[in-house]
Each structure stands twice: as structure tokens, then as C-alpha cells.
Design an enzyme around this catalytic site. Structure first.
Site, mmCIF file in Angstrom:
data_model
loop_
_atom_site.group_PDB
_atom_site.id
_atom_site.type_symbol
_atom_site.label_atom_id
_atom_site.label_comp_id
_atom_site.label_asym_id
_atom_site.label_seq_id
_atom_site.Cartn_x
_atom_site.Cartn_y
_atom_site.Cartn_z
ATOM 1 C CD GLN A 25 -2.904 -1.175 2.300
ATOM 2 O OE1 GLN A 25 -2.597 -1.899 3.246
ATOM 3 N NE2 GLN A 25 -3.976 -0.424 2.298
ATOM 4 C CG HIS A 119 -0.668 -6.064 5.285
ATOM 5 N ND1 HIS A 119 -0.655 -5.354 6.463
ATOM 6 C CD2 HIS A 119 -1.854 -5.741 4.716
ATOM 7 C CE1 HIS A 119 -1.755 -4.641 6.592
ATOM 8 N NE2 HIS A 119 -2.509 -4.854 5.520
ATOM 9 C CG ASN A 162 -3.073 -7.523 7.858
ATOM 10 O OD1 ASN A 162 -3.093 -6.922 8.921
ATOM 11 N ND2 ASN A 162 -3.915 -7.243 6.873
ATOM 12 C CD GLU A 163 -7.723 -7.036 8.231
ATOM 13 O OE1 GLU A 163 -8.055 -7.045 7.028
ATOM 14 O OE2 GLU A 163 -8.036 -6.133 9.018
HETATM 15 C C1 BGC Z 1 -6.186 -3.935 6.095
HETATM 16 C C2 BGC Z 1 -5.527 -2.716 5.504
HETATM 17 C C3 BGC Z 1 -6.594 -1.793 4.939
HETATM 18 C C4 BGC Z 1 -7.488 -1.346 6.078
HETATM 19 C C5 BGC Z 1 -8.568 -0.361 5.693
HETATM 20 C C6 BGC Z 1 -7.443 -3.659 6.851
HETATM 21 O O1 BGC Z 1 -8.368 -4.585 6.462
HETATM 22 O O2 BGC Z 1 -5.265 -4.675 6.835
HETATM 23 O O3 BGC Z 1 -4.614 -3.136 4.542
HETATM 24 O O4 BGC Z 1 -6.065 -0.722 4.244
HETATM 25 O O5 BGC Z 1 -8.112 -2.465 6.637
HETATM 26 O O6 BGC Z 1 -9.427 -0.901 4.759
#
Ligand code: BGC
Length: 409
Positions: A25, A119, A162-163
Site C-alpha cells: 500500500q 499483509h 495480516n487478517e
Molecule cells: C487492512 C488494511 C486496509 C485497512 C482499511 C485492513 O483490512 O489490513 O490493509 O487498508 O483495513 O481498509
């Protein structure tokens, strides 16, 4: 600017006050990644490309300096697997040296580095061979983690993945489309992401990610002294009347199965932005509302406290680190209000004995919001032509809050 908080946040010694970013990002030119290929494919559903992003690959010292000067003491950033391993088994020492330099720069500025290993993006070659559904996926990730951890020996905090729940939900969407159901094309995908109406996370991918996480934690523990955990997206589901059973099922499949994995970890990363209703069909897309954020989500600063309490309950007391919380808005006073309200909720959770180790705001900078440049989450604005950074008043406000909290201990 005045703070909406009347008393300093009551945090413990060593509490991390920081901001967060991810490699794809912010860095720019992530040409070996699956997302780069997705953005640049003909008829991609992705409407805007990352391109140079905000050139943080080169400008990270300035980004970090701005955070440190404002008064923050931590910075979450990631190592980009696609840069470190652009071809299968080819690990570039020069890229590892780059990330090592980031760690050292953060340290020299008084910022504790919180390093994410994965990520959302993977090397394109990994995606081409089936991504997390390939039988060797876990071994391949472990091979990368073995290399990445060679530069993490003195790092204190590592986020493995991440997530995972969002990765699994995105895969479910792609699988539905490949099977000819669930719609296809630009509008459908974009709407699914922005309205948070993704399908239920794919269980096969969730299992693979869980196994990959466990392997990564083992490697991090063997090679570093860092605390290891993954970060979970909390949706803060709320049942509509009569739909409590669907709500329970939704929460289990979307969040709890991922939070339960964190029972064995050193911490869990809590990521919360909004809250979503559940009706008889599952999560309800956010209805249009004047206070919806630029990402189309309901304005819900209370989401953070809800997420902290829920993560604490489900994990049975795993320490919590807020690895993301913030708002996409073009009005910085709204960012301050939202963040102040979210932190008030954090303070209440801490007062009730919940062990919260830090708060990392999303995001340090306006960045590439997965297909869009419109939703601006940054404490720092960026001119995308000159790459000039302009700290917003919210950064000054947040830095002051952090310093006050630290000195009030
Ligand atoms: C993610 C980020 C994203 C943010 C806002 C999260 O789900 O880890 O990469 O930019 O939310 O949408």
C-alpha cells in the site's frame, strides 16, 4: 486542536503508541506481487493501480521521522514477500538488507518496529500455482519466514499474517466466481469489498493459513526473541431481532475460529473499524448514510472497544495489540473525533483489566486502499505526484496524546 479526551489514556509501561502501514500500500513498484498482476491485468476488477504508491520504499526515513517527531514510539510496517523472493527459491539479500535498514532506522528514531511478514500480497509465482490452496503453500511460506527472520533477531513484535479471515473471504469470493456463481466483474468485487459483503471465509484457506501461522510462530520463536501473533479483522457483528443463531454462526466463521488460534500466541492483533448487522442471510452491507466513511462503512468508533472485549473473551486472555484502527475521511476533524472516541473505548477496556499492549493507528499515510486511492486513512497526506508529505493536525493531536499518556504514568 483540542482533544476529545478529558484525561490521559491509562496505559501501562511500554505501551506502544504508533501508526501502521503495509508494504504494497505504500512502497510502490511491487512488480513481483500477485496484486500488481491483478491491478494490471486486462479487465481487472481493480479500478485504480498502486503504481508508485507513495514511494515509501525510498521515503520511509521521512515517514518514520514524522511519526517520531510527533511523539509516537512505534511503527508497524511489513516485509514484502514478493520482493524478498521474486522467483521460487530465489531470496534477495539486498531486499532483506533494505528491511533490516528500516528496522534500524525506526530504532534510531525511538520507534519500536512492529513487523508484519505477510499483509495480503504474495509473490505472483505463489499465486499462479494456486496460492494458499496449493499443497506446498505452508512449506513455501515457512521457507520465506526462515529467511525473513534472519533480520529480525532483535525485533520485539512480529505479526505473521495480516487478517487471515479477510484473505479467506476474498478467496471464497474468487472461488465462487470461478465456479460461475456469486457474480463477477468489476462492480461486484468492488462492492463486495467496500460494503463488507464478502462471502464467508473459505475453510480450506483458513486451515492453510492457520497451519502457516503456526509454522511461522515456531520459526519466529526459534530465531528471535519477538512476541509473535497474527492480526484478525473484527467486524463487530450485531444481530438483528430474531437472527441470533445466524449471528452466532457468522461470528464463529468470520472471527472466532481465527481468534481461537491466538489462544496459543504471545498476542493477537486487533483490527477494528466498524460494526455490521447480521440478518437472516448473514452480514448486511452497510446501508447508505450521511456519516458513512469514505470506504462506505458505518461510522462506529465504538467498534474498537467491542473488538477488544470480544478478542479478550474468545482468546481467554491473550494480550491484545491494536494493530489497526482508523477512519477513511476527507475531514481531519472527523478523524480526531473518531480516534478519540475509539481510544475512550480502549481506556474503558483497560480499566476493566483487559491487557492491551499498544494502539497502532491505521494509517500513518494516505495509501493505496486495495484498488482505490479515494479512501484516505492517513495521519499524513501525500501528494501523489511530488510525494511530498503533509502531516495533518490529527498527527500532532495523536502525538500529543501519546506523549501525555506516557508522561502520566
Ligand atoms: C487492512 C488494511 C486496509 C485497512 C482499511 C485492513 O483490512 O489490513 O490493509 O487498508 O483495513 O481498509
Amino acid at each position: 486542536m483540542t482533544t476529545p479526551l478529558s484525561t490521559p489514556i491509562n496505559t501501562r509501561e511500554g505501551f506502544l503508541w504508533g501508526a501502521a502501514t503495509s508494504p504494497h500500500q505504500t512502497e510502490g513498484g511491487n512488480v513481483h506481487s500477485d496484486w500488481w498482476q491483478l491491478e494490471n491485468a486486462p479487465q481487472s476488477f481493480v479500478s485504480e493501480r498502486s503504481g508508485d504508491a507513495v514511494d515509501s520504499y525510498h521515503r520511509y526515513p521521512e515517514d518514520m521521522r514524522l511519526l517520531a517527531e510527533a511523539g509516537l514510539n512505534a511503527y508497524r510496517f511489513g516485509i514484502e514477500w514478493a520482493r524478498v523472493e521474486p522467483a521460487p527459491g530465489v531470496h534477495l539479500e539486498s531486499e532483506l538488507a533494505h528491511y533490516r535498514q528500516m528496522i534500524e532506522t525506526a530504532r534510531s528514531l525511538g520507534l519500536t518496529p512492529v513487523v508484519t511478514l505477510h499483509h495480503f500480497t504474495t509473490p505472483a509465482w505463489f499465486a499462479h500455482q494456486g496460492g494458499w490452496l496449493h499443497p506446498d503453500a505452508v512449506d513455501l511460506f515457512a521457507r520465506y519466514v526462515e529467511r525473513a527472520t534472519t533480520i529480525l533477531h532483535d525485533v520485539d513484535w512480529v505479526c505473521t499474517i495480516n487478517e487471515p479471515n479477510i484473505i479467506a473471504a476474498m478467496t471464497a469470493l474468487f472461488r465462487q466466481q470461478a465456479a460461475g456463481s456469486g457474480g463477477s466483474g468489476e462492480a461486484t468485487n468492488r462492492d463486495a469489498v467496500t460494503s463488507l459483503s464478502l462471502p464467508t471465509p473459505d475453510t480450506e484457506v483458513a486451515d492453510a493459513l492457520t497451519a502457516a501461522h503456526r509454522r511461522a510462530v515456531e520459526i519466529v520463536h526459534r530465531k528471535t526473541h519477538a512476541k509473535a501473533g497474527w492480526t484478525v479483522a473484527g467486524q463487530q457483528f450485531e444481530p438483528t431481532p430474531g437472527n441470533e443463531a445466524v449471528f452466532e454462526r457468522t461470528r464463529r466463521d468470520w472471527e472466532d475460529r481465527f481468534l481461537l488460534v491466538s489462544r496459543e500466541d504471545d498476542f493477537v492483533g486487533v483490527q477494528a473499524y466498524t460494526s455490521q448487522k447480521v440478518d437472516e442471510n448473514g452480514p448486511v452491507p452497510h446501508p447508505a448514510h450521511p456519516t458513512n466513511t469514505l470506504s462506505g462503512w458505518a461510522y462506529r468508533p465504538d467498534a474498537l472497544e467491542m473488538a477488544l472485549r470480544h478478542a479478550w473473551d474468545v482468546t481467554g486472555g491473550t494480550p491484545l495489540l491494536v494493530t489497526e484502527n482508523g477512519i477513511a475521511t476527507d475531514d481531519d476533524t472527523v478523524r480526531v473525533r473518531y480516534t478519540g472516541e475509539a481510544l475512550t473505548g480502549l481506556d474503558k477496556a483497560v480499566a476493566d483489566g483487559i491487557d492491551v499492549r499498544g494502539y497502532l493507528h491505521w494509517s500513518a499515510l494516505d495509501n493505496y486502499e486495495w484498488g482505490h486511492w479515494g479512501p484516505t486513512f492517513g495521519l499524513i497526506a501525500v501528494d501523489r505526484t511530488t510525494f511530498e508529505r503533509s502531516p495533518r493536525p490529527s498527527l500532532e493531536w495523536f502525538g500529543r496524546l501519546a506523549r501525555t499518556a506516557v508522561s502520566a504514568r
